[in-house]
Design a protein around this motif. Structure first.
Motif, PDB file in Angstrom:
ATOM      1  N   GLY A 155     -43.826  26.350 100.440  1.00 23.05           N
ATOM      2  CA  GLY A 155     -44.843  27.218 101.026  1.00 23.05           C
ATOM      3  C   GLY A 155     -45.752  26.480 101.985  1.00 23.05           C
ATOM      4  O   GLY A 155     -46.676  27.080 102.551  1.00 23.05           O
ATOM      5  N   GLU A 167     -42.441  25.333 106.106  1.00 20.22           N
ATOM      6  CA  GLU A 167     -42.624  26.538 105.309  1.00 20.22           C
ATOM      7  C   GLU A 167     -41.372  27.410 105.400  1.00 20.22           C
ATOM      8  O   GLU A 167     -40.879  27.695 106.489  1.00 20.22           O
ATOM      9  N   THR A 202     -42.090  30.157  95.240  1.00 25.36           N
ATOM     10  CA  THR A 202     -42.714  29.429  96.343  1.00 25.36           C
ATOM     11  C   THR A 202     -43.536  28.284  95.757  1.00 25.36           C
ATOM     12  O   THR A 202     -44.378  28.499  94.865  1.00 25.36           O
ATOM     13  N   THR A 237     -42.055  32.897 106.006  1.00 28.39           N
ATOM     14  CA  THR A 237     -43.308  33.013 105.271  1.00 28.39           C
ATOM     15  C   THR A 237     -43.169  33.984 104.103  1.00 28.39           C
ATOM     16  O   THR A 237     -42.336  34.897 104.117  1.00 28.39           O
ATOM     17  N   GLU A 238     -44.013  33.807 103.113  1.00 25.60           N
ATOM     18  CA  GLU A 238     -43.996  34.675 101.934  1.00 25.60           C
ATOM     19  C   GLU A 238     -44.308  36.114 102.325  1.00 25.60           C
ATOM     20  O   GLU A 238     -43.703  37.057 101.792  1.00 25.60           O
ATOM     21  N   ARG A 264     -41.222  37.740 103.824  1.00 29.63           N
ATOM     22  CA  ARG A 264     -40.210  38.025 102.793  1.00 29.63           C
ATOM     23  C   ARG A 264     -40.615  39.236 101.953  1.00 29.63           C
ATOM     24  O   ARG A 264     -39.783  40.081 101.621  1.00 29.63           O
ATOM     25  N   GLU A 265     -41.901  39.317 101.620  1.00 24.49           N
ATOM     26  CA  GLU A 265     -42.395  40.442 100.822  1.00 24.49           C
ATOM     27  C   GLU A 265     -42.282  41.753 101.610  1.00 24.49           C
ATOM     28  O   GLU A 265     -41.857  42.785 101.067  1.00 24.49           O
TER      29      GLU A 265
END
Length: 604
Positions: free
Chosen positions: A491, A520, A534, A593-594, A597-598
């Motif tokens: 992350g 990241e 992450t 990035t998180e 993805r979300e």
């Protein structure tokens, strides 16, 4: 007219083809007394030397007792089987090499079936007899297995009466009987002259030369390799090429060569029956026929095996893009793939819609990974998607490619492997056990073998042997769960720290060691649980002015798992990519990035 004999050496991977060819060349007088001859001289490509396998078929020749014997060393892996099949069209017989210990294997069956179908009468060479019992019981048992295989493949009575030679290719010796004196390869040379008739004199017939292989030269362009089936082929001769669509295109041969030893020797005219290389025909491809302009009589087209697997070759857009590679743009990628298509006829390439890159189809994972390895060594950077099989609709049925897998492993590990293959929709065809070793023969969907090799090595503690080759298309077998575990995703950008990795290694298998630069979205390990996690692999220990009781304890890190290119391609899931550069093979998420993805998960 010279007495010309063309033979191909066929075998499963690592059964000794190239080593035997070395000694045939040495004892056939292909080298001078002062020539320095390296081992495995036919494996001229760096990748072949490193992996110890033949990837590209090659031609050479020797002169023995008034005969010119053209020898073709063929690939041993199933992914290059279509090339072997084409090569068999220009030979008069084959030397079928079989390891005296392992016996017939999947590729043995594949290439033998093609040879028998073409009406060739093989000479069976039982190789590596120094690895079996001194009485030869195993060697004779292997001959029985080969005979049974001939029967299963509907061999004719003449083909069933195959001559047998025993050999130790590493020592350059051959024997007519197992107990004969081990001196040199004379028995094998004599068997070739006795059982293979020289090519008949058809020099007065119409010119016919069918292309069975392609090479590329920066100076003369595409080079077509094939046998002069009929007539005589001359330099600067006006000819026509019978194309795959049936049209006749006029052309002129600029350069004509034959094979002498390991060299291509330029000649003005080539005899009927000889294997030649011709340059000057720009768009010629596999299966097309070079004919006389006056009376063109094309030969039946050769069929090229269809691809079974696709991967997306995507322009590298990671934060490290352009750091290590020389060729990184979509234009570079397109030019390289177009150049590969000049000679690699088993390949299919089409542009990706909506992204910079190309969808590349090939015969298998090794077929495509060899191309990728060559590209990275040439300075290319590229990202690769998860491999996907090519489905077909045949007679209204949804069909998928199937592989025959032959597995040899200690009895104690048979249960866990059988269970794993069952989950991957495999069907057991045969099972036998001898000397505490079990042999399993399975029919498994190609997609079911993705990632299986790493799992297999772990399950058998490295003691199992797995070989597989494409078998046929069958009805779709249903969904198969891919990877059981999630991954650790970085992350944070920066360099990995020992402190952070020490905290992570208890719950994961790490792919990176300390001091490695990460970004990241880069995958740094395999999670022990099913979900992705992450993490911050760059986290340093906080500095305080209070001395801890454990301050002097050294951090002990388990060595990271270094995935090879093939292992990385097998490992990734459909939301992941392999980033390939001249210096590194990295794993990453498609969305770095998180938040991305979300968002993508919510959009599904």
């Amino acid at each position: 007219m010279s007495k010309i004999i063309n033979i191909a050496i066929i075998a499963h991977v690592d059964h000794g083809k190239t080593t035997l060819t070395d000694h045939l060349l040495r004892q056939g007088g292909a080298f001078g007394e002062r020539d320095e001859v390296p081992e495995l001289v036919m494996d001229s490509n760096d990748l072949e030397k490193e992996r110890g396998i033949t990837i590209f078929s090659k031609n050479c020749s020797i002169h023995y007792q008034g005969h010119k014997i053209n020898i073709v060393d063929t690939p041993g892996h199933a992914d290059f089987g279509s090339e072997v099949e084409r090569v068999l069209k220009m030979v008069d017989s084959v030397l079928l090499l079989v390891d005296a210990k392992e016996g017939p294997m999947p590729q043995t069956k594949f290439v033998l079936a093609k040879s028998l179908k073409l009406g060739l009468r093989p000479i069976v060479v039982i190789n590596k007899i120094d690895k079996v019992d001194k009485e030869g019981r195993r060697a004779h048992a292997v001959i029985d297995l080969i005979f049974d295989l001939f029967v299963k493949l509907d061999a004719s009575d003449e083909q069933l009466d195959f001559p047998v030679i025993y050999s130790i290719s590493r020592e350059g010796v051959a024997m007519n009987e197992f107990d004969d004196e081990r001196k040199d390869l004379t028995p094998l040379f004599q068997a070739i002259l006795k059982h293979v008739k020289p090519y008949p004199d058809r020099s007065s017939g119409p010119l016919q030369m069918q292309v069975t292989n392609l090479k590329y030269d920066d100076y003369v362009g595409r080079i077509a390799v094939g046998r002069v089936t009929s007539g005589r082929l001359g330099k600067n001769l006006n000819i026509v090429v019978s194309k795959r669509d049936g049209s006749l295109v006029p052309g002129k041969i600029v350069k004509l060569s034959t094979f002498e030893g390991l060299k291509q020797v330029e000649v003005d005219e080539a005899e009927c029956g000889d294997i030649v290389a011709v340059a000057g025909l720009a768009d010629i491809t596999i299966g097309e026929t070079v004919c006389s302009a006056e009376a063109p009589q094309p030969l039946p087209l050769l069929q090229i095996d269809e691809p079974t697997l696709t991967m997306d070759f995507i322009v590298n857009d990671s934060p490290f893009a352009g750091r290590e590679g020389k060729y990184v743009t979509n234009r570079h990628l397109r030019e390289r793939l177009e150049r590969e298509l000049q000679t690699n006829v088993g390949l299919r390439v089409e542009p990706l819609g909506g992204a910079e890159g190309f969808r590349v189809a090939g015969r298998g994972e090794l077929h495509l990974s060899i191309l990728l390895e060559l590209m990275r060594r040439e300075g290319y950077e590229v990202q690769i998607s998860q491999p996907k099989v090519i489905y077909k609709t045949i007679h209204g049925e949804h069909m998928e490619p199937m592989e025959q897998a032959i597995i040899t492993l200690p009895d104690e590990f048979a249960g866990v492997v059988i269970e794993s293959l069952g989950k991957r929709r495999g069907t057991m065809e045969e099972m036998s056990s001898k000397n505490k070793m079990t042999t399993l023969i399975y029919l498994v969907p190609t997609r079911g073998l993705f990632g299986f090799r790493a799992e297999f090595i772990m399950a058998t503690k490295g003691e199992g042997i797995l070989h597989h080759s494409f078998a046929r298309y069958e009805r779709f077998k249903g969904e198969i769960a891919r990877r059981n575990n999630g991954v650790l995703v970085s992350g944070n950008p920066g360099k990995t720290a020992s402190y952070a990795l020490d905290n992570l290694q208890d719950r994961a298998k790490l792919f990176v060691g300390p001091g490695v630069e990460v970004y990241e979205g880069m995958i740094v390990g395999e999670n022990a649980r099913r979900m992705d996690m992450t993490v911050n692999p760059t986290k340093e220990k906080k500095q305080t002015n209070i001395r801890a009781a454990s301050a002097d304890e050294a951090i002990r890190l388990t060595p990271p798992i270094k995935l090879s290119l093939e292992q990385a391609l097998e490992f990734i899931d459909n939301d992941e990519l392999v980033e390939i550069t001249p210096k590194n093979v990295r794993l990453r998420k498609v969305y770095l990035t998180e938040n991305e993805r979300e968002k993508h998960r919510n959009d599904k």
